[in-house]
Design an enzyme around this catalytic site. Structure first.
Site, PDB file in Angstrom:
ATOM      1  N   ASP A 149      29.015  36.420  25.740  1.00 20.50           N
ATOM      2  CA  ASP A 149      27.664  36.619  26.241  1.00 20.50           C
ATOM      3  C   ASP A 149      27.573  35.885  27.590  1.00 20.50           C
ATOM      4  O   ASP A 149      28.440  35.069  27.912  1.00 20.50           O
ATOM      5  CB  ASP A 149      26.705  36.009  25.209  1.00 20.50           C
ATOM      6  N   ASP A 194      24.088  34.802  29.597  1.00 20.66           N
ATOM      7  CA  ASP A 194      23.010  33.828  29.759  1.00 20.66           C
ATOM      8  C   ASP A 194      23.001  32.796  28.633  1.00 20.66           C
ATOM      9  O   ASP A 194      22.966  33.151  27.457  1.00 20.66           O
ATOM     10  CB  ASP A 194      21.649  34.549  29.791  1.00 20.66           C
ATOM     11  N   GLU A 230      11.887  35.212  20.247  1.00 22.36           N
ATOM     12  CA  GLU A 230      13.358  35.327  20.241  1.00 22.36           C
ATOM     13  C   GLU A 230      13.995  34.208  19.418  1.00 22.36           C
ATOM     14  O   GLU A 230      14.926  34.451  18.645  1.00 22.36           O
ATOM     15  CB  GLU A 230      13.888  35.299  21.694  1.00 22.36           C
ATOM     16  N   SER A 246      26.334  41.400  28.253  1.00 20.87           N
ATOM     17  CA  SER A 246      25.074  40.709  28.507  1.00 20.87           C
ATOM     18  C   SER A 246      23.850  41.610  28.468  1.00 20.87           C
ATOM     19  O   SER A 246      23.852  42.710  29.014  1.00 20.87           O
ATOM     20  CB  SER A 246      25.154  40.055  29.893  1.00 20.87           C
ATOM     21  N   ALA A 247      22.804  41.092  27.875  1.00 21.53           N
ATOM     22  CA  ALA A 247      21.503  41.763  27.896  1.00 21.53           C
ATOM     23  C   ALA A 247      20.713  41.354  29.136  1.00 21.53           C
ATOM     24  O   ALA A 247      19.560  41.708  29.292  1.00 21.53           O
ATOM     25  CB  ALA A 247      20.723  41.415  26.638  1.00 21.53           C
ATOM     26  N   LYS A 284      23.687  44.878  20.709  1.00 19.20           N
ATOM     27  CA  LYS A 284      25.018  44.736  21.295  1.00 19.20           C
ATOM     28  C   LYS A 284      26.047  45.535  20.492  1.00 19.20           C
ATOM     29  O   LYS A 284      27.032  46.000  21.043  1.00 19.20           O
ATOM     30  CB  LYS A 284      25.394  43.260  21.435  1.00 19.20           C
TER      31      LYS A 284
HETATM   32  P1  TMP Z   1      22.243  37.476  27.421  1.00 11.99           P
HETATM   33  O1  TMP Z   1      22.554  38.546  26.441  1.00 11.99           O
HETATM   34  O2  TMP Z   1      23.162  37.528  28.633  1.00 11.99           O
HETATM   35  O3  TMP Z   1      22.177  36.113  26.839  1.00 11.99           O
HETATM   36  O4  TMP Z   1      20.754  37.787  28.052  1.00 11.99           O
HETATM   37  C1  TMP Z   1      19.593  37.761  27.292  1.00 11.99           C
HETATM   38  C2  TMP Z   1      18.663  36.645  27.655  1.00 11.99           C
HETATM   39  O5  TMP Z   1      17.775  37.013  28.703  1.00 11.99           O
HETATM   40  C3  TMP Z   1      17.786  36.309  26.459  1.00 11.99           C
HETATM   41  O6  TMP Z   1      18.045  35.011  26.011  1.00 11.99           O
HETATM   42  C4  TMP Z   1      16.366  36.432  26.983  1.00 11.99           C
HETATM   43  C5  TMP Z   1      16.503  36.418  28.473  1.00 11.99           C
HETATM   44  N1  TMP Z   1      15.442  37.167  29.188  1.00 11.99           N
HETATM   45  C6  TMP Z   1      14.746  36.503  30.203  1.00 11.99           C
HETATM   46  O7  TMP Z   1      14.986  35.332  30.451  1.00 11.99           O
HETATM   47  N2  TMP Z   1      13.770  37.187  30.890  1.00 11.99           N
HETATM   48  C7  TMP Z   1      13.468  38.489  30.639  1.00 11.99           C
HETATM   49  O8  TMP Z   1      12.595  39.080  31.303  1.00 11.99           O
HETATM   50  C8  TMP Z   1      14.200  39.167  29.589  1.00 11.99           C
HETATM   51  C9  TMP Z   1      13.878  40.579  29.280  1.00 11.99           C
HETATM   52  C10 TMP Z   1      15.182  38.454  28.915  1.00 11.99           C
HETATM   53 MG    MG Z   2      22.562  34.520  25.724  1.00 12.67          MG
END
Ligand code: TMP
Ligand code: MG
Length: 287
Positions: free
Chosen positions: A38, A40, A85, A153-154, A202
C-alpha cells in the site's frame, strides 16, 4: 530469528508461523519473491514530530492548486469519513458504501478545481509528504536484486508517483495500481480514469490486472505491506501463491484496533515510523 523482530513496536499472533514462512521464503530465494505494498501511511509516514503527514489526496488538498472554499469542503469530508475509516466498531459492510461516498465526493471536488498537470510536481515538492525512514534502502535493495514492487494504492497515482520520483526511488522494478488523473488536451484535470480504487476494493482491483500477475507467475512468495484491513486483499490476484507474509502498520487508534490487526496481519508494527522491520525481513529472505 531476526533481531529486529524484538523491536518494541513489533507484535505477532504466531511467531512460530512467521518463522516458518520466513524460512520457506529464504530457501526459495529472491527469484520467487514479489513485494506488494500500500502507499499512504504504509510507505509514507503517518506523523513527524507529532504532526500528521499528508496522504496523496491531502498533498493536493493542502496545496495552492485548491481554492480556500474547496479546501474547507475537503477538510469537512476528511473530518466526517476518516473517523469512520478507522472505527473498529463498524463492519466493512457498513463502512464500504460510506468509503465509496468519500472517494466519489472528494474526486468530484478535485475535478472542479481545474488542476493543471504541470503544477503537480510543485505541489508535491512544497508538501510535507515523507516516506518512512529507511525507504531508500528498501527501494534500492529491491531494485538491486530485481524483485518487483507493486504499489497498490487507493490514493492518487499521479501524485504518489511524483513523491517517489522526487525521492529518487522510482526504479524500473516499481509498478503502480492506483487512481490516475485524466487530463484534457490542455493538461487540465477533467476526470479520474478507470474503475475507482477505494480502501475496500483492492481485491477487485487486483483481479482486473491479471496480465501483471501472469507475468510474475514464478514469483509465488509475497511480502505484503499495508496499514488498513482493506490492504490484506492486495495479493488476491497473485498466481500460484505459496507463502504470503503480511506486515501491517498500526498507526492510529492502536488500542482499539490491536486485536483485529493481530488476527489478520502476521506482524504488526505499532506507531513505528520506519521501514526497519520490512528491511530486516527483506535482507533475511534475500541475503
Ligand atoms: P492508500 O490505499 O494508498 O493507503 O490510500 C487511501 C488513503 O487515502 C486512506 O487512508 C484515506 C485517504 N484519503 C484521504 O486522505 N483523502 C481523501 O479525500 C480520500 C478519498 C482518501
Ligand atoms: Mg494506507
Amino acid at each position: 530469528m531476526i533481531p529486529m523482530l524484538s523491536k518494541n513496536s513489533v507484535s505477532m499472533r504466531d511467531p512460530k508461523r512467521v518463522e516458518q514462512i520466513l524460512t520457506s521464503m529464504r530457501n526459495a530465494g529472491p527469484s520467487t519473491l514479489q513485494v506488494i505494498s500500500d502507499f499512504d501511511m504504509t510507505l509514507t509516514r503517518f506523523a513527524h514530530n507529532g504532526k500528521r503527514c499528508p496522504t496523496s489526496h491531502n498533498i493536493l488538498d493542502n496545496s495552492k492548486l485548491i481554492s480556500e472554499d474547496c479546501k474547507a469542503k475537503l477538510k469537512n469530508l476528511l473530518d466526517t469519513y476518516y473517523p469512520i475509516e478507522i472505527d473498529s466498531t463498524r463492519s466493512v459492510e457498513e463502512k464500504l458504501p460510506l468509503m465509496v461516498e468519500w472517494w466519489t465526493k472528494a474526486h468530484e471536488l478535485l475535478v472542479q478545481q481545474k488542476i493543471s498537470k504541470d503544477h503537480l510536481a510543485l505541489a508535491v515538492r512544497e508538501s510535507e509528504a515523507m516516506l518512512r525512514d529507511g525507504y531508500q534502502q528498501f527501494f534500492d535493495h529491491l531494485h538491486q536484486i530485481s524483485v518487483p514492487l507493486l504499489i497498490f494504492s487507493a490514493g492518487i497515482g499521479d501524485v504518489l508517483e511524483e513523491v517517489i520520483r522526487q525521492a529518487g526511488v522510482f526504479h524500473p522494478n516499481v509498478k503502480v495500481f492506483s487512481n490516475y488523473m485524466d487530463f484534457d488536451e490542455s493538461g487540465v484535470l477533467q476526470a479520474f480514469k478507470g474503475e475507482l480504487i477505494h480502501i475496500y476494493n483492492k481485491r477487485e482491483g487486483a483481479l482486473l490486472n491479471t496480465e501483471h500477475f501472469k507475468e510474475l507467475q514464478s514469483r509465488y512468495n509475497v511480502l505484503l505491506l499495508g496499514d488498513s484491513l482493506g490492504d490484506l486483499n492486495m495479493a488476491d490476484g497473485v498466481m500460484n501463491l505459496q507463502n504470503v507474509l503480511k506486515i501491517g502498520y498500526l498507526n492510529d487508534k492502536v488500542d482499539e484496533r490491536r486485536e483485529s490487526y493481530l488476527k489478520s496481519y502476521d506482524i504488526i508494527l505499532e506507531k513505528d515510523e520506519t521501514m526497519d522491520v520490512p528491511n530486516a525481513i527483506l535482507f533475511y529472505i534475500t541475503g
